[in-house]
Design an enzyme around this catalytic site. Structure first.
Site, mmCIF file in Angstrom:
data_model
loop_
_atom_site.group_PDB
_atom_site.id
_atom_site.type_symbol
_atom_site.label_atom_id
_atom_site.label_comp_id
_atom_site.label_asym_id
_atom_site.label_seq_id
_atom_site.Cartn_x
_atom_site.Cartn_y
_atom_site.Cartn_z
ATOM 1 N N HIS A 75 0.865 -1.197 0.000
ATOM 2 C CA HIS A 75 0.000 0.000 0.000
ATOM 3 C C HIS A 75 0.896 1.240 0.000
ATOM 4 O O HIS A 75 1.461 1.598 1.028
ATOM 5 C CB HIS A 75 -0.885 0.000 1.246
ATOM 6 C CG HIS A 75 -1.793 1.182 1.360
ATOM 7 N ND1 HIS A 75 -3.128 1.064 1.676
ATOM 8 C CD2 HIS A 75 -1.586 2.506 1.207
ATOM 9 C CE1 HIS A 75 -3.687 2.250 1.724
ATOM 10 N NE2 HIS A 75 -2.758 3.166 1.451
ATOM 11 N N LEU A 107 2.375 7.096 -4.554
ATOM 12 C CA LEU A 107 3.516 7.645 -5.304
ATOM 13 C C LEU A 107 3.171 8.979 -5.948
ATOM 14 O O LEU A 107 4.055 9.715 -6.357
ATOM 15 C CB LEU A 107 3.967 6.656 -6.390
ATOM 16 C CG LEU A 107 4.329 5.245 -5.914
ATOM 17 C CD1 LEU A 107 4.728 4.372 -7.108
ATOM 18 C CD2 LEU A 107 5.454 5.273 -4.893
ATOM 19 N N ARG A 108 1.851 9.293 -6.024
ATOM 20 C CA ARG A 108 1.368 10.502 -6.730
ATOM 21 C C ARG A 108 1.988 10.545 -8.138
ATOM 22 O O ARG A 108 2.200 9.527 -8.751
ATOM 23 C CB ARG A 108 1.710 11.777 -5.959
ATOM 24 C CG ARG A 108 1.646 11.656 -4.447
ATOM 25 C CD ARG A 108 0.268 11.855 -3.907
ATOM 26 N NE ARG A 108 0.305 12.039 -2.470
ATOM 27 C CZ ARG A 108 -0.579 11.529 -1.624
ATOM 28 N NH1 ARG A 108 -1.583 10.793 -2.055
ATOM 29 N NH2 ARG A 108 -0.496 11.753 -0.339
ATOM 30 N N ASN A 162 -5.610 7.412 -5.483
ATOM 31 C CA ASN A 162 -6.326 8.660 -5.128
ATOM 32 C C ASN A 162 -5.562 9.913 -5.542
ATOM 33 O O ASN A 162 -5.276 10.778 -4.735
ATOM 34 C CB ASN A 162 -6.642 8.681 -3.619
ATOM 35 C CG ASN A 162 -5.394 8.677 -2.749
ATOM 36 O OD1 ASN A 162 -4.351 8.177 -3.152
ATOM 37 N ND2 ASN A 162 -5.501 9.232 -1.556
ATOM 38 N N LYS A 164 -10.044 0.228 -4.894
ATOM 39 C CA LYS A 164 -9.911 0.822 -3.555
ATOM 40 C C LYS A 164 -11.122 1.679 -3.219
ATOM 41 O O LYS A 164 -11.520 2.550 -4.002
ATOM 42 C CB LYS A 164 -8.641 1.683 -3.531
ATOM 43 C CG LYS A 164 -8.432 2.521 -2.275
ATOM 44 C CD LYS A 164 -7.973 1.681 -1.093
ATOM 45 C CE LYS A 164 -7.955 2.471 0.181
ATOM 46 N NZ LYS A 164 -6.710 3.100 0.489
ATOM 47 N N HIS A 208 -10.353 1.298 2.897
ATOM 48 C CA HIS A 208 -9.940 2.206 3.971
ATOM 49 C C HIS A 208 -11.044 2.060 5.013
ATOM 50 O O HIS A 208 -12.152 2.551 4.832
ATOM 51 C CB HIS A 208 -9.834 3.640 3.449
ATOM 52 C CG HIS A 208 -9.472 4.630 4.515
ATOM 53 N ND1 HIS A 208 -8.384 5.461 4.415
ATOM 54 C CD2 HIS A 208 -10.054 4.922 5.703
ATOM 55 C CE1 HIS A 208 -8.305 6.216 5.506
ATOM 56 N NE2 HIS A 208 -9.322 5.914 6.299
ATOM 57 N N HIS A 239 -4.169 -0.407 6.456
ATOM 58 C CA HIS A 239 -3.574 0.368 7.559
ATOM 59 C C HIS A 239 -4.409 0.332 8.837
ATOM 60 O O HIS A 239 -4.886 1.355 9.320
ATOM 61 C CB HIS A 239 -3.290 1.816 7.148
ATOM 62 C CG HIS A 239 -4.349 2.470 6.290
ATOM 63 N ND1 HIS A 239 -5.658 2.579 6.665
ATOM 64 C CD2 HIS A 239 -4.264 3.058 5.085
ATOM 65 C CE1 HIS A 239 -6.327 3.205 5.712
ATOM 66 N NE2 HIS A 239 -5.511 3.502 4.746
ATOM 67 N N HIS A 292 3.263 14.542 1.111
ATOM 68 C CA HIS A 292 2.615 15.831 0.836
ATOM 69 C C HIS A 292 3.717 16.876 0.890
ATOM 70 O O HIS A 292 4.643 16.752 1.714
ATOM 71 C CB HIS A 292 1.558 16.153 1.895
ATOM 72 C CG HIS A 292 0.360 15.246 1.843
ATOM 73 N ND1 HIS A 292 -0.711 15.458 0.991
ATOM 74 C CD2 HIS A 292 0.084 14.108 2.511
ATOM 75 C CE1 HIS A 292 -1.600 14.490 1.162
ATOM 76 N NE2 HIS A 292 -1.140 13.657 2.076
ATOM 77 N N ALA A 311 -3.484 14.779 5.629
ATOM 78 C CA ALA A 311 -3.175 13.514 6.319
ATOM 79 C C ALA A 311 -2.164 12.731 5.494
ATOM 80 O O ALA A 311 -2.328 12.593 4.278
ATOM 81 C CB ALA A 311 -4.452 12.699 6.481
HETATM 82 O O1 DOR Z 1 -2.926 9.527 5.918
HETATM 83 C C1 DOR Z 1 -3.369 9.171 4.833
HETATM 84 N N1 DOR Z 1 -2.909 9.705 3.686
HETATM 85 N N2 DOR Z 1 -4.357 8.266 4.796
HETATM 86 C C2 DOR Z 1 -4.999 7.975 3.659
HETATM 87 O O2 DOR Z 1 -5.919 7.207 3.704
HETATM 88 C C3 DOR Z 1 -4.625 8.636 2.387
HETATM 89 C C4 DOR Z 1 -3.265 9.154 2.421
HETATM 90 C C5 DOR Z 1 -2.964 10.138 1.302
HETATM 91 O O3 DOR Z 1 -3.368 9.895 0.174
HETATM 92 O O4 DOR Z 1 -2.301 11.138 1.561
HETATM 93 ZN ZN ZN Z 2 -3.135 5.143 1.781
#
Ligand code: DOR
Ligand code: ZN
Length: 345
Positions: free
Chosen positions: A15, A18-19, A40, A105, A142, A179, A256, A268
């Site tokens: 899991h 990588l964006r 996502n 997902k 999730h 997770h 991020h 997050a």
């Molecule tokens: O902390 C998280 N970041 N939990 C997630 O479910 C998604 C992830 C993210 O894409 O940044």
């Molecule tokens: Zn995740």
């Protein structure tokens, strides 16, 4: 005496995010033989075309330096994802005999990064789950219950009823609860049959909610689901080192940019990809279980997903390493702190 070095035949991250960040993708490819890549992004990965294009992008971003590396692709499930949406994935499968995506997902509406368009009504997705079961696609969940009725820390345990219901309705659908953060989730996974497994991150083996906001707010420890109590962390550690194949490593490494973490309303996500294996080695050594690491961070995930990929060995050695302050604008977990294990380059 535990050994001061260990070689994993291969490492598998079940899991990871990588964006579209080249340097981030390279950091995962450097240590891991394969990874389940989350969908996502904005825009999200939701069709066969998206999956194909994104997988090519990853291969070109990671380049030749760290081969072999196999990205295993996922697609994001929407409230309106119809079973027919899988048709193109299915056609590709029939034509090539190879799956371009291994999993779909589900994100709960509004609960994490890019989940504003996520799911509220799981039962409405049952026809889709039926089709996924038939196609052998894994369902990644999730596991937090959406909606206003539940408080943040209780969302994971409140979701378990839904997990039981889905798992019992689709006995041949492979399901991964991603997770996990609670003792209740560990117990649920143990009770459920073989088709249900869970990923555990490295940071949830280390953090409790006090490390997120107990004294000061520590945005680089903030992720979803948020770390819980000490008793939950103990249950997660016990599950990870237990040798039970239902629990395997998924880093949920989620980069991020620094300014999106060090601000009000920070995103997050905990970025662990480059240090994930040393973090695990620390935890496993502390609990006298370093000999179980290869299965947790490799074999068990591969077995559950039933995927073939070329392997590359990775050696961890017990030598001090200082975690960098930043990797290309992204602050890693425990930046500046020292670990006693590192990957032998
Ligand atoms: O902390 C998280 N970041 N939990 C997630 O479910 C998604 C992830 C993210 O894409 O940044
Ligand atoms: Zn995740």
């Amino acid at each position: 005496m535990q050994p001061n070095s260990v070689t994993l035949p291969f490492a598998f991250d079940a899991h990871v995010h990588l964006r579209r960040l080249r340097s981030v993708a390279r950091l995962t490819a450097q240590h891991f033989s394969a990874a389940i890549v989350m969908p996502n992004l904005t825009p999200a990965i939701r069709s066969a075309e998206d999956v194909t294009e994104y997988s090519k992008w990853i291969m070109s971003a990671t380049g030749k330096d760290y081969l072999p590396f196999t990205p295993l692709m996922t697609f994001k499930i929407y409230p309106d994802t119809a079973p027919e949406t899988l048709k193109t994935l299915n056609e590709f499968f029939e034509l090539s005999g190879r799956q371009i995506a291994v999993a779909g997902k589900v994100y709960p509406k509004g609960l994490t990064t890019n989940a504003e368009d996520g799911i509220e009504d799981y039962f409405a997705l049952f026809p889709l789950f039926k089709k996924m079961e038939k196609l052998g696609l894994v369902l990644c969940l999730h596991g937090e219950k959406p909606g206003n009725a539940i408080e943040g820390l209780d969302r994971e345990s409140a979701f378990l009823r839904t997990l039981f219901y889905i798992a019992r309705s689709f006995p041949d659908l492979r399901i991964v609860m991603e997770h996990i953060t609670t003792e209740a989730a560990v117990e649920a996974i143990l009770q459920l049959p073989e088709n249900v497994a869970a990923t555990i991150t490295a940071h949830h083996l280390i953090l409790t909610h006090d490390d997120v906001g107990g004294d000061r707010m520590r945005p680089h420890n903030f992720c979803k689901p948020v770390a819980k109590r000490k008793s939950d962390r103990t249950a997660l550690i016990e599950a990870a080192i237990s040798g039970c194949p239902k629990f395997f490593f998924g880093s949920d490494s989620a980069p991020h940019p620094k300014d999106k973490k060090e601000c009000s309303e920070c995103c997050a996500g905990v970025f662990t990809a480059p240090i994930a294996l040393p973090l695990l080695a620390e935890v496993f050594t502390k609990h006298n279980a370093i000999n179980r690491l290869a299965n947790f961070a490799g074999g068990f995930g591969q077995m559950f997903y039933d995927v073939a990929f070329a392997e590359k060995p990775v050696t961890l050695i017990q030598e001090p390493m200082t975690i960098p302050q930043e990797y290309d604008g992204v602050v890693p977990f425990l930046a500046g702190q020292q670990l006693s294990w590192k990957v032998q380059e």
